[in-house]
Scaffold this motif. Sequence first.
Motif, short mmCIF file in Angstrom:
data_model
loop_
_atom_site.label_atom_id
_atom_site.label_comp_id
_atom_site.label_asym_id
_atom_site.label_seq_id
_atom_site.Cartn_x
_atom_site.Cartn_y
_atom_site.Cartn_z
N LYS A 97 0.79 -1.23 0.00
CA LYS A 97 0.00 0.00 0.00
C LYS A 97 0.82 1.29 0.00
O LYS A 97 0.39 2.29 -0.55
CB LYS A 97 -1.00 0.01 1.14
N ASN A 98 1.99 1.29 0.61
CA ASN A 98 2.79 2.52 0.66
C ASN A 98 3.86 2.58 -0.41
O ASN A 98 4.72 3.45 -0.37
CB ASN A 98 3.42 2.67 2.05
N PHE A 99 3.83 1.67 -1.37
CA PHE A 99 4.83 1.65 -2.44
C PHE A 99 4.55 2.77 -3.43
O PHE A 99 3.40 3.12 -3.70
CB PHE A 99 4.80 0.32 -3.20
N ALA A 100 5.62 3.31 -4.01
CA ALA A 100 5.49 4.24 -5.12
C ALA A 100 4.79 3.51 -6.28
O ALA A 100 4.90 2.29 -6.39
CB ALA A 100 6.87 4.73 -5.55
N PRO A 101 4.07 4.24 -7.13
CA PRO A 101 3.29 3.59 -8.19
C PRO A 101 4.08 2.60 -9.06
O PRO A 101 3.60 1.51 -9.36
CB PRO A 101 2.77 4.76 -9.02
N LEU A 102 5.29 2.97 -9.46
CA LEU A 102 6.08 2.10 -10.32
C LEU A 102 6.52 0.83 -9.59
O LEU A 102 6.47 -0.27 -10.15
CB LEU A 102 7.29 2.85 -10.87
N LEU A 103 6.92 0.98 -8.34
CA LEU A 103 7.30 -0.18 -7.53
C LEU A 103 6.09 -1.09 -7.31
O LEU A 103 6.20 -2.32 -7.41
CB LEU A 103 7.90 0.25 -6.19
N LYS A 104 4.95 -0.51 -7.04
CA LYS A 104 3.74 -1.30 -6.82
C LYS A 104 3.39 -2.10 -8.08
O LYS A 104 3.09 -3.28 -8.03
CB LYS A 104 2.57 -0.39 -6.44
N LYS A 105 3.47 -1.43 -9.23
CA LYS A 105 3.13 -2.08 -10.50
C LYS A 105 4.06 -3.26 -10.77
O LYS A 105 3.61 -4.36 -11.12
CB LYS A 105 3.23 -1.05 -11.64
N LYS A 106 5.36 -3.05 -10.59
CA LYS A 106 6.33 -4.12 -10.84
C LYS A 106 6.16 -5.25 -9.83
O LYS A 106 6.24 -6.44 -10.20
CB LYS A 106 7.77 -3.56 -10.78
N THR A 107 5.90 -4.93 -8.57
CA THR A 107 5.73 -5.95 -7.54
C THR A 107 4.51 -6.81 -7.84
O THR A 107 4.56 -8.04 -7.73
CB THR A 107 5.60 -5.30 -6.15
N ILE A 108 3.41 -6.19 -8.24
CA ILE A 108 2.20 -6.94 -8.59
C ILE A 108 2.46 -7.83 -9.79
O ILE A 108 2.07 -9.00 -9.82
CB ILE A 108 1.01 -5.98 -8.85
N GLU A 109 3.15 -7.31 -10.78
CA GLU A 109 3.49 -8.08 -11.98
C GLU A 109 4.29 -9.34 -11.61
O GLU A 109 3.99 -10.44 -12.05
CB GLU A 109 4.28 -7.19 -12.93
N ILE A 110 5.30 -9.17 -10.78
CA ILE A 110 6.15 -10.30 -10.37
C ILE A 110 5.37 -11.27 -9.48
O ILE A 110 5.45 -12.48 -9.67
CB ILE A 110 7.43 -9.79 -9.65
N ALA A 111 4.61 -10.73 -8.53
CA ALA A 111 3.83 -11.60 -7.64
C ALA A 111 2.83 -12.44 -8.43
O ALA A 111 2.68 -13.64 -8.17
CB ALA A 111 3.12 -10.76 -6.58
N ASN A 112 2.15 -11.83 -9.38
CA ASN A 112 1.19 -12.58 -10.21
C ASN A 112 1.89 -13.68 -11.00
O ASN A 112 1.37 -14.79 -11.12
CB ASN A 112 0.45 -11.65 -11.17
N ALA A 113 3.07 -13.38 -11.52
CA ALA A 113 3.82 -14.39 -12.27
C ALA A 113 4.23 -15.55 -11.35
O ALA A 113 4.13 -16.71 -11.74
CB ALA A 113 5.05 -13.76 -12.92
N LEU A 114 4.67 -15.23 -10.15
CA LEU A 114 5.08 -16.29 -9.21
C LEU A 114 3.89 -17.16 -8.81
O LEU A 114 4.00 -18.39 -8.78
CB LEU A 114 5.72 -15.67 -7.96
N VAL A 115 2.77 -16.53 -8.53
CA VAL A 115 1.57 -17.30 -8.16
C VAL A 115 1.14 -18.18 -9.34
O VAL A 115 0.76 -19.33 -9.15
CB VAL A 115 0.44 -16.36 -7.69
N SER A 116 1.23 -17.64 -10.55
CA SER A 116 0.85 -18.44 -11.72
C SER A 116 1.79 -19.61 -11.95
O SER A 116 1.41 -20.61 -12.54
CB SER A 116 0.77 -17.56 -12.97
#
Length: 144
Positions: free
Chosen positions: A13-32
Amino acid sequence: MPWDLKDYPSSFKNFAPLLKKKTIEIANALVSEGYPEDRAIPIAISQAKKWLDEATATEKAALKKEADPKKTDQHSDKKMNADLLDNDVLVYYRENQWYVQTKNAEKATASFDTKEHALKRAKEIAENKHSKVVAYKKIEKPTI
């Protein structure tokens, strides 16, 4: 559970927008790929911060322009992803980069300038999956 920019773990929640976007992208890939959420989230945070520290201005601008991550990204074939959990992690060299890829996966997980960095990442992935690392010398992409 996959995430997007409107629905994500509270630790983002407190991540800068670019960090949040990249983190979500990586997390989704790992979960997949079959990682449990409690492992995917810290790995994604660590890798996204590392990427952001090492990314060029051009790479950051490209990420900013990319479509936002969606909950449906990289979640189309759960059976195939589950099958990949038992596969070895490959390290190979192509086009001046070292790549890390799970055997039979569609694309590489990451690329690195040095073999040492690629092997380090491959070992982390293999350890999480309880598989082994198969490293190749400087050869073209192996038949997977």
